[in-house]
Each structure stands twice: as structure tokens, then as C-alpha cells.
Design a protein around this motif. Structure first.
Motif, PDB file in Angstrom:
ATOM      1  N   PRO A 109       0.806  -1.551  -0.355  1.00 36.09           N
ATOM      2  CA  PRO A 109       0.000   0.321   0.287  1.00 36.09           C
ATOM      3  C   PRO A 109       0.777   1.124   0.195  1.00 36.09           C
ATOM      4  O   PRO A 109       1.768   0.914   0.274  1.00 36.09           O
ATOM      5  CB  PRO A 109      -0.459   0.383   0.935  1.00 36.09           C
ATOM      6  CG  PRO A 109      -0.275  -1.344   2.119  1.00 36.09           C
ATOM      7  CD  PRO A 109       0.460  -1.719   1.022  1.00 36.09           C
ATOM      8  N   ARG A 110       0.138   2.067  -0.493  1.00 34.31           N
ATOM      9  CA  ARG A 110       0.634   3.538   0.108  1.00 34.31           C
ATOM     10  C   ARG A 110       1.582   3.376   0.891  1.00 34.31           C
ATOM     11  O   ARG A 110       0.991   3.517   1.913  1.00 34.31           O
ATOM     12  CB  ARG A 110      -0.204   4.634  -0.847  1.00 34.31           C
ATOM     13  CG  ARG A 110       0.782   6.354  -0.675  1.00 34.31           C
ATOM     14  CD  ARG A 110       0.116   7.022  -1.575  1.00 34.31           C
ATOM     15  NE  ARG A 110       1.068   8.120  -2.073  1.00 34.31           N
ATOM     16  CZ  ARG A 110       0.041   9.416  -1.647  1.00 34.31           C
ATOM     17  NH1 ARG A 110      -0.825   9.848  -2.269  1.00 34.31           N
ATOM     18  NH2 ARG A 110       1.641  10.509  -1.642  1.00 34.31           N
TER      19      ARG A 110
ATOM     20  N   GLY B 252       8.791   4.866   5.628  1.00 35.39           N
ATOM     21  CA  GLY B 252       7.205   5.181   5.633  1.00 35.39           C
ATOM     22  C   GLY B 252       6.587   4.359   6.590  1.00 35.39           C
ATOM     23  O   GLY B 252       6.951   3.546   5.986  1.00 35.39           O
ATOM     24  N   ILE B 253       5.343   4.549   6.532  1.00 37.77           N
ATOM     25  CA  ILE B 253       3.989   3.290   6.716  1.00 37.77           C
ATOM     26  C   ILE B 253       2.870   3.580   5.892  1.00 37.77           C
ATOM     27  O   ILE B 253       3.056   4.991   5.720  1.00 37.77           O
ATOM     28  CB  ILE B 253       4.357   2.601   8.339  1.00 37.77           C
ATOM     29  CG1 ILE B 253       3.332   3.584   8.458  1.00 37.77           C
ATOM     30  CG2 ILE B 253       5.919   2.606   8.652  1.00 37.77           C
ATOM     31  CD1 ILE B 253       3.760   3.337  10.414  1.00 37.77           C
ATOM     32  N   PRO B 254       2.155   2.977   5.749  1.00 35.72           N
ATOM     33  CA  PRO B 254       0.964   2.614   5.387  1.00 35.72           C
ATOM     34  C   PRO B 254       0.129   3.478   6.356  1.00 35.72           C
ATOM     35  O   PRO B 254       0.035   3.097   7.452  1.00 35.72           O
ATOM     36  CB  PRO B 254       0.391   1.467   5.729  1.00 35.72           C
ATOM     37  CG  PRO B 254       1.729   0.807   5.641  1.00 35.72           C
ATOM     38  CD  PRO B 254       2.442   1.125   5.848  1.00 35.72           C
ATOM     39  N   ALA B 255      -1.333   3.673   5.782  1.00 38.97           N
ATOM     40  CA  ALA B 255      -1.861   5.061   6.370  1.00 38.97           C
ATOM     41  C   ALA B 255      -2.632   3.598   7.333  1.00 38.97           C
ATOM     42  O   ALA B 255      -3.084   2.608   7.435  1.00 38.97           O
ATOM     43  CB  ALA B 255      -3.025   5.847   6.036  1.00 38.97           C
ATOM     44  N   GLY B 256      -3.540   4.197   9.217  1.00 37.22           N
ATOM     45  CA  GLY B 256      -4.213   3.792   9.773  1.00 37.22           C
ATOM     46  C   GLY B 256      -4.100   3.913  11.262  1.00 37.22           C
ATOM     47  O   GLY B 256      -3.162   4.359  11.441  1.00 37.22           O
ATOM     48  N   ASP B 257      -5.249   2.916  11.580  1.00 37.42           N
ATOM     49  CA  ASP B 257      -4.724   2.673  13.170  1.00 37.42           C
ATOM     50  C   ASP B 257      -3.785   1.560  13.846  1.00 37.42           C
ATOM     51  O   ASP B 257      -3.414   0.369  13.054  1.00 37.42           O
ATOM     52  CB  ASP B 257      -5.844   2.293  13.909  1.00 37.42           C
ATOM     53  CG  ASP B 257      -7.033   4.079  13.603  1.00 37.42           C
ATOM     54  OD1 ASP B 257      -6.520   4.935  13.669  1.00 37.42           O
ATOM     55  OD2 ASP B 257      -8.161   3.497  13.421  1.00 37.42           O
ATOM     56  N   TYR B 258      -2.904   2.040  14.358  1.00 38.89           N
ATOM     57  CA  TYR B 258      -1.907   1.512  15.260  1.00 38.89           C
ATOM     58  C   TYR B 258      -1.747   0.762  16.939  1.00 38.89           C
ATOM     59  O   TYR B 258      -2.280   1.993  17.330  1.00 38.89           O
ATOM     60  CB  TYR B 258      -0.482   1.622  14.795  1.00 38.89           C
ATOM     61  CG  TYR B 258      -0.056   1.768  13.196  1.00 38.89           C
ATOM     62  CD1 TYR B 258       0.606   0.656  12.293  1.00 38.89           C
ATOM     63  CD2 TYR B 258      -0.653   2.396  12.399  1.00 38.89           C
ATOM     64  CE1 TYR B 258       1.000   0.923  11.007  1.00 38.89           C
ATOM     65  CE2 TYR B 258      -0.439   2.300  11.043  1.00 38.89           C
ATOM     66  CZ  TYR B 258       0.039   1.541   9.731  1.00 38.89           C
ATOM     67  OH  TYR B 258       0.408   1.820   8.873  1.00 38.89           O
TER      68      TYR B 258
ATOM     69  N   LYS C  26      -2.308  10.194   5.540  1.00 41.13           N
ATOM     70  CA  LYS C  26      -1.844   9.967   4.323  1.00 41.13           C
ATOM     71  C   LYS C  26      -1.685  11.233   4.255  1.00 41.13           C
ATOM     72  O   LYS C  26      -2.138  12.853   3.613  1.00 41.13           O
ATOM     73  CB  LYS C  26      -3.313  10.457   3.657  1.00 41.13           C
ATOM     74  CG  LYS C  26      -3.823   8.491   3.519  1.00 41.13           C
ATOM     75  CD  LYS C  26      -5.068   8.477   2.749  1.00 41.13           C
ATOM     76  CE  LYS C  26      -6.051   7.273   2.321  1.00 41.13           C
ATOM     77  NZ  LYS C  26      -6.493   6.724   1.588  1.00 41.13           N
ATOM     78  N   LYS C  27      -0.898  11.572   5.378  1.00 35.53           N
ATOM     79  CA  LYS C  27       0.666  12.832   5.249  1.00 35.53           C
ATOM     80  C   LYS C  27       1.826  13.070   6.175  1.00 35.53           C
ATOM     81  O   LYS C  27       1.427  11.406   6.575  1.00 35.53           O
ATOM     82  CB  LYS C  27      -0.481  14.043   5.901  1.00 35.53           C
ATOM     83  CG  LYS C  27      -0.960  14.164   7.256  1.00 35.53           C
ATOM     84  CD  LYS C  27      -1.530  14.871   7.454  1.00 35.53           C
ATOM     85  CE  LYS C  27      -1.778  15.045   9.465  1.00 35.53           C
ATOM     86  NZ  LYS C  27      -2.347  16.562   9.764  1.00 35.53           N
TER      87      LYS C  27
END
Length: 174
Positions: free
Chosen positions: A31-32, A87-93, A152-153
Motif C-alpha cells: 500500500p501507499r 514511511g508506513i501505510p495509513a491506519g490505526d496502530y 495520509k500525510k
């Protein structure tokens, strides 16, 4: 003739640039990813150095994308996916942090030569001891209170890990 050679060389160079520019260094199913920096500090503001930070995505479809970083002398780290991609994918971690200090000489193995016998005898005088520098709750994927929402930033996080500790950890040494 010279113009034809220059034109030919130019076409080759142009094609090489196009081909290398079009090839992706990222796995095609990745993923982006977005820039993530994190700072880890004790509650008193002192930076936690040489700590390992792992972001565990709550969405299990992203579980295969390992997101890690290591803090520097300022307690700061850049997170990377698969250890190679900034970087890493957007989301909750959920965020886990581990900080281990080693003192002494690591176990060298059983001696097999006069040189290794010397190293083994030094180890017996100064066996490796390992210590956790933070509460082990931060190392537990189920109990960690640390979370992050990667947007996503470009993202920046500061994590506080309680007071500085030096808790002994058992080693596998004989």
C-alpha cells in the motif's frame, strides 16, 4: 556521421532514463506509505536512545507489512516498512517499544582453541547482563497503552514511556 552518433547515444540514454524511471522499487502489492517520525521520551523528557519501535496495524490485511524504527541519540526515529521503505501505510496502530541494555561480554560458546579459551575465561569474569530500560507493558502487543493514527500525510508522534528503569532480564547463558 557525428550527428547520427550523438542522436543514437541520446536515444539510448533517453530509453535508459525512461526504463529506470518506470521501474518501481516498491513491491507492487504494497500500500501507499507516508512519512512517520517518532520521538520516545521518559516522562521527565529525557530521550530514550537505541530503542526499537514497532507499529502494529489494527487492520489485519496490513499485518504482513512490518513497520519499524530505531531511536537515535535524541530519541527520534524514522519508521520504515519492511526495513527498507521510508514511511508506513495509513491506519490505526498499536505501538510497542523495546529498550534493552547489555553489559559485559556476550557468551562466546564453548572453547575450541587456545584463543577461544582465552575469550571464554574473560567471559566467565564478566558475563553479559541484560536490562530493560522501560516498563515491560510497552513491549506487550496486547497491553501497550501506546497508539497512533497514521494519516495520509507526513506524521510526527511523541511517546512517553514512564520513568527510567533498569530491570534485569534473564539470559540464556550457561
Amino acid at each position: 556521421m557525428r550527428t547520427l552518433s550523438m542522436l543514437f547515444c541520446g536515444l539510448i540514454l533517453f530509453n535508459l532514463l525512461i526504463l529506470t524511471g518506470c521501474s518501481s522499487k516498491y513491491p507492487k502489492d504494497m500500500p501507499r506509505i507516508y512519512s512517520v517520525s517518532a520521538t520516545v521520551q521518559y516522562d521527565d523528557g529525557k530521550p530514550l536512545t537505541n530503542a526499537s519501535i514497532t507499529f502494529l496495524n489494527n487492520d489485519t490485511t496490513f499485518a504482513r507489512w512490518i513497520c519499524v524504527g530505531t531511536t537515535d541519540a535524541n530519541g527520534s526515529a524514522q519508521l520504515r516498512t519492511q526495513g527498507s521503505f521510508d514511511g508506513i501505510p495509513a491506519g490505526d496502530y498499536r505501538v510497542i517499544i523495546s529498550a534493552i541494555l547489555s553489559e559485559g561480554i556476550p557468551y562466546p560458546g564453548e572453547p575450541t582453541s587456545p584463543e577461544s579459551e582465552k575469550l571464554y575465561n574473560e567471559w566467565k569474569k564478566n558475563k553479559e547482563k541484560r536490562f530493560s530500560l522501560i516498563d515491560n507493558i510497552y513491549e506487550d502487543r496486547e497491553k501497550t497503552p501506546l497508539t497512533a493514527n497514521v494519516e495520509k500525510k507526513s506524521n510526527r508522534f511523541v511517546f512517553k514511556v514512564g520513568k527510567e528503569l533498569k530491570t534485569s532480564i534473564p539470559t540464556d547463558n550457561p
